[in-house]
Design a protein around this motif. Sequence first.
Motif, PDB file in Angstrom:
ATOM      1  N   LEU A  93      -0.071   2.796  -3.728  1.00 37.61           N
ATOM      2  CA  LEU A  93      -1.314   3.556  -3.790  1.00 37.61           C
ATOM      3  C   LEU A  93      -1.086   5.066  -3.730  1.00 37.61           C
ATOM      4  CD1 LEU A  93      -3.993   1.539  -1.796  1.00 37.61           C
ATOM      5  CD2 LEU A  93      -3.397   1.490  -4.214  1.00 37.61           C
ATOM      6  N   VAL A 150      -1.091   3.343   7.774  1.00 35.87           N
ATOM      7  CA  VAL A 150      -0.012   2.654   7.071  1.00 35.87           C
ATOM      8  C   VAL A 150       1.338   3.311   7.335  1.00 35.87           C
ATOM      9  CG1 VAL A 150       0.940   2.188   4.778  1.00 35.87           C
ATOM     10  CG2 VAL A 150      -1.445   1.633   5.282  1.00 35.87           C
ATOM     11  N   TYR A 193       0.844  -1.200   0.000  1.00 31.88           N
ATOM     12  CA  TYR A 193       0.000   0.000   0.000  1.00 31.88           C
ATOM     13  C   TYR A 193       0.876   1.245   0.000  1.00 31.88           C
ATOM     14  CZ  TYR A 193      -3.633   3.221   1.875  1.00 31.88           C
ATOM     15  OH  TYR A 193      -4.516   4.255   2.085  1.00 31.88           O
ATOM     16  N   TYR A 194       1.861   1.284   0.889  1.00 31.76           N
ATOM     17  CA  TYR A 194       2.744   2.448   1.011  1.00 31.76           C
ATOM     18  C   TYR A 194       3.513   2.698  -0.291  1.00 31.76           C
ATOM     19  CZ  TYR A 194       6.250   5.631   2.933  1.00 31.76           C
ATOM     20  OH  TYR A 194       7.051   6.730   3.156  1.00 31.76           O
ATOM     21  N   CYS A 214      -6.708   5.543   6.322  1.00 25.55           N
ATOM     22  CA  CYS A 214      -5.952   4.312   6.069  1.00 25.55           C
ATOM     23  C   CYS A 214      -4.486   4.624   5.805  1.00 25.55           C
ATOM     24  CB  CYS A 214      -6.552   3.556   4.884  1.00 25.55           C
ATOM     25  SG  CYS A 214      -8.170   2.822   5.204  1.00 25.55           S
ATOM     26  N   THR A 215      -4.231   5.684   5.057  1.00 29.92           N
ATOM     27  CA  THR A 215      -2.847   6.066   4.762  1.00 29.92           C
ATOM     28  C   THR A 215      -2.104   6.443   6.038  1.00 29.92           C
ATOM     29  OG1 THR A 215      -3.494   6.854   2.565  1.00 29.92           O
ATOM     30  CG2 THR A 215      -1.397   7.658   3.445  1.00 29.92           C
ATOM     31  N   TYR A 252      -9.878   6.930   2.954  1.00 24.63           N
ATOM     32  CA  TYR A 252      -8.566   6.765   2.333  1.00 24.63           C
ATOM     33  C   TYR A 252      -7.427   7.455   3.094  1.00 24.63           C
ATOM     34  CZ  TYR A 252      -4.799   7.350  -1.076  1.00 24.63           C
ATOM     35  OH  TYR A 252      -3.567   7.382  -1.686  1.00 24.63           O
TER      36      TYR A 252
END
Length: 319
Positions: free
Chosen positions: A137, A256, A133-134, A252-253, A249
Amino acid sequence: MGEPTDKQTQGGDEAAQLRSGGSVRATGRTADEATDGAGGSTALPTAKTLRSRIVAQRRIPTRPRLWFELALIGVSYWLYSLVRNAFPTQAAVAQQHADWVWHTEQFLGIAVERSINHGVNSVSWLIVGMNYYYATLHFVITIAVLVWLYRCHPGRYAAARTVLFITTGIALVGFYFFPLAPPRLAGFGFIDTVTVHHTWGSLASGAAASATNQFAAMPSMHIGWSEWCGLTIFFLAERKWVRALGVIYPLCTLTVIISTANHYWMDAVGGLLCLAIGFVGTRLVYHRWAYQFPQIPASWQSKPAVPEQRPTPVGAGHG
């Protein structure tokens, strides 16, 4: 991602100006020429005309051109990467700044990043997913939102894109004046999850680390860019579930970047401050907030009488 459906007719003066922009400018030019005919210099009317055109372009967005936007984004990202990685790394200074940030967070009672990092790392599938993800995205979602804006909200595209550009430019200043060792490199007992789990695709660890500035952690552009994406989706999307994704979003970031030990809480705050400057700077340039522009200006329509579309008020979207 749908378009807003709440359409309102623009105020009489502004709508009239949009529908008859050419005649308005012609009138201004006639007045200038009359003044010049009375014995004035031609330099002053020319300057006034130029200023009026600049003001008109700032208040009424021009239609974006695909080739220009692709070139602009490509060149901008190349310059961003070049400048970001060209700054001196200053390892000793970066470590001093990390000590200050960590001790400040401990003083404030918010230094829980290490506990989160260790806890999430114990769940292999979860931390590996966060590593990917890191690494991916951050770029994929940002580009996707830019494409959506270009296709579905062309009237708002230029202003929204300018917010992102100003935000990134301010971040480069932060990278230069405040090099910061991220938690995974600061020696405070954090786990470098990319190294431990051998995740590919990250520029933060492994062979690619030698080609990037490892101390460009403050401010966090993962947060700056994700929050820009989230706000853009929240204010402009029609469906409620899509707007909800805009809220989720950036959260979530944030989870992360903390779990993978790439940033501190304070880096995230720095990213939000850069974004705030981006919005204010764009407001000064365009004289409107980025999302207040019409979706498709009436002056772009084949029939000038079509009213401009306004942003959907928060809470008025359809599911």
